[in-house]
Design an enzyme around this catalytic site. Structure first.
Site, PDB file in Angstrom:
ATOM      1  N   SER A  52      -4.628  19.135   7.740  1.00 17.23           N
ATOM      2  CA  SER A  52      -4.026  19.109   6.462  1.00 17.23           C
ATOM      3  C   SER A  52      -3.306  20.449   6.211  1.00 17.23           C
ATOM      4  O   SER A  52      -3.924  21.327   7.064  1.00 17.23           O
ATOM      5  CB  SER A  52      -4.682  18.524   5.428  1.00 17.23           C
ATOM      6  OG  SER A  52      -4.347  18.584   4.489  1.00 17.23           O
TER       7      SER A  52
ATOM      8  N   TYR B 103     -13.264  18.144   1.403  1.00 12.59           N
ATOM      9  CA  TYR B 103     -12.141  17.800   2.404  1.00 12.59           C
ATOM     10  C   TYR B 103     -11.598  18.984   2.934  1.00 12.59           C
ATOM     11  O   TYR B 103     -11.362  18.903   4.069  1.00 12.59           O
ATOM     12  CB  TYR B 103     -11.052  17.305   1.253  1.00 12.59           C
ATOM     13  CG  TYR B 103      -9.848  16.935   1.905  1.00 12.59           C
ATOM     14  CD1 TYR B 103      -9.644  15.441   2.649  1.00 12.59           C
ATOM     15  CD2 TYR B 103      -8.639  17.598   1.786  1.00 12.59           C
ATOM     16  CE1 TYR B 103      -8.497  15.231   3.247  1.00 12.59           C
ATOM     17  CE2 TYR B 103      -7.398  17.234   2.381  1.00 12.59           C
ATOM     18  CZ  TYR B 103      -7.334  15.930   3.158  1.00 12.59           C
ATOM     19  OH  TYR B 103      -6.205  15.594   3.623  1.00 12.59           O
TER      20      TYR B 103
ATOM     21  N   LYS C  88     -11.005  19.756   6.891  1.00 10.50           N
ATOM     22  CA  LYS C  88     -10.018  20.002   7.499  1.00 10.50           C
ATOM     23  C   LYS C  88      -9.873  21.476   8.212  1.00 10.50           C
ATOM     24  O   LYS C  88      -8.970  21.609   9.389  1.00 10.50           O
ATOM     25  CB  LYS C  88      -8.571  19.688   6.503  1.00 10.50           C
ATOM     26  CG  LYS C  88      -8.727  18.306   6.131  1.00 10.50           C
ATOM     27  CD  LYS C  88      -8.215  17.441   7.302  1.00 10.50           C
ATOM     28  CE  LYS C  88      -8.044  16.062   6.744  1.00 10.50           C
ATOM     29  NZ  LYS C  88      -7.845  14.988   7.708  1.00 10.50           N
TER      30      LYS C  88
END
Length: 283
Positions: A143, A156, A160
């Site tokens: 991401s 998150y 990533k």
């Protein structure tokens, strides 16, 4: 890997969003497509769509956080097609929140899908791809939140960043062995996917807004931004396949140069990189 027609693409997280976009473009290239996702009904819908357009499809419900399930996926792919040429480890979920406030279950869930899912895909498919000796390519979905940071999204962002590091190491490992397998990392900005609704697939009970206001604050903002500002997933699917053909390592969906320059200027100066403005970051 310029020639894709007749070759086999394996896409996780293929029932929706970016995974579906990749699968659609792979089908247009004349590839045989393996669809894997934890959402069985949505998976069947995509399989029906592609098969109706003449694509040879194998749909396998798969929880990528389980090494056994991913290994079973690989076994089915090789039993059916005898090869995998394009592996897209794309399945992902979103979990935000302040690092010390999120529970161990929160961390285990997001790392299980976002990081371990990618690693399981590599461990189950890459040895088989090497043994087959064919030209191939691996695309792992990180991401923009894997190259810049911001608050309220520790689980998150950490997952990533881990995917990006793993993907770079994979590329070095394969290049060091002279393997005919290319590697790319997808670092999307805002895309109109269901990533902000990830808790629909969480195996345990997701925390309520009362229990996790820090997560829900970010989740709700992400829902609005992906819906209002996100690129269409099919556009990202096109970017991915074009990058595979060109041998591009970083697959970006937006101009990240100013943010990256600001980040690495801070790194070189020994400073804490600034928190990126939330708009435009998680995929």
């Amino acid at each position: 890997m310029e020639q894709l027609e007749g070759r086999v693409a394996v896409v996780t997280g293929a029932a929706s969003g970016i995974g579906r976009g990749i699968a659609r473009r792979a089908a247009k290239e004349g590839m045989r497509v393996v669809l894997a996702d934890v959402e069985a009904t949505a998976l069947d819908d995509v399989a029906t769509e592609l098969a109706g357009a003449g694509t040879e499809v194998l749909a396998v419900p798969t929880d990528v956080s389980s090494s056994d399930r991913v290994e079973a996926l690989a076994e089915q792919v090789y039993e059916r097609f005898g090869a995998a040429h394009l592996l897209c480890n794309n399945a992902g979920v979103f979990q935000g929140g302040i690092a010390w406030q999120r529970t161990l279950a929160d961390w285990e869930w997001v790392m299980g899908v976002n990081f371990w899912g990618v690693l399981h895909g590599i461990r189950s498919f890459v040895p088989r791809m090497l043994e087959g000796g064919d030209e191939g390519h691996v695309v792992n979905t990180s991401s923009l939140a894997g190259v810049v940071t911001f608050g309220y999204s520790g689980p998150y962002v950490a997952s990533k960043f881990a995917v990006l590091g793993l993907t770079e190491c994979l590329a070095h490992d394969l290049a060091g062995q002279g393997a005919p397998i290319g590697v790319s990392v997808l670092t999307p900005g805002l895309v109109d996917t269901g990533i902000a609704y990830s808790t629909r697939n969480r195996p345990d009970e997701p925390p309520s807004e009362v229990q996790a206001p820090d997560h829900h604050f970010v989740e709700q903002a992400l829902q609005q931004m992906t819906g209002n500002e996100g690129r269409h997933p099919d556009e990202v699917g096109d970017l991915v396949i074009d990058a595979v053909k060109a041998g591009t390592f970083f697959i970006n969906t937006m101009d990240a140069v100013p943010m990256l320059r600001e980040r690495f200027d801070a790194v070189l100066a020994g400073d804490l990189p600034p928190s990126a403005a939330f708009g435009g970051y998680p995929e």
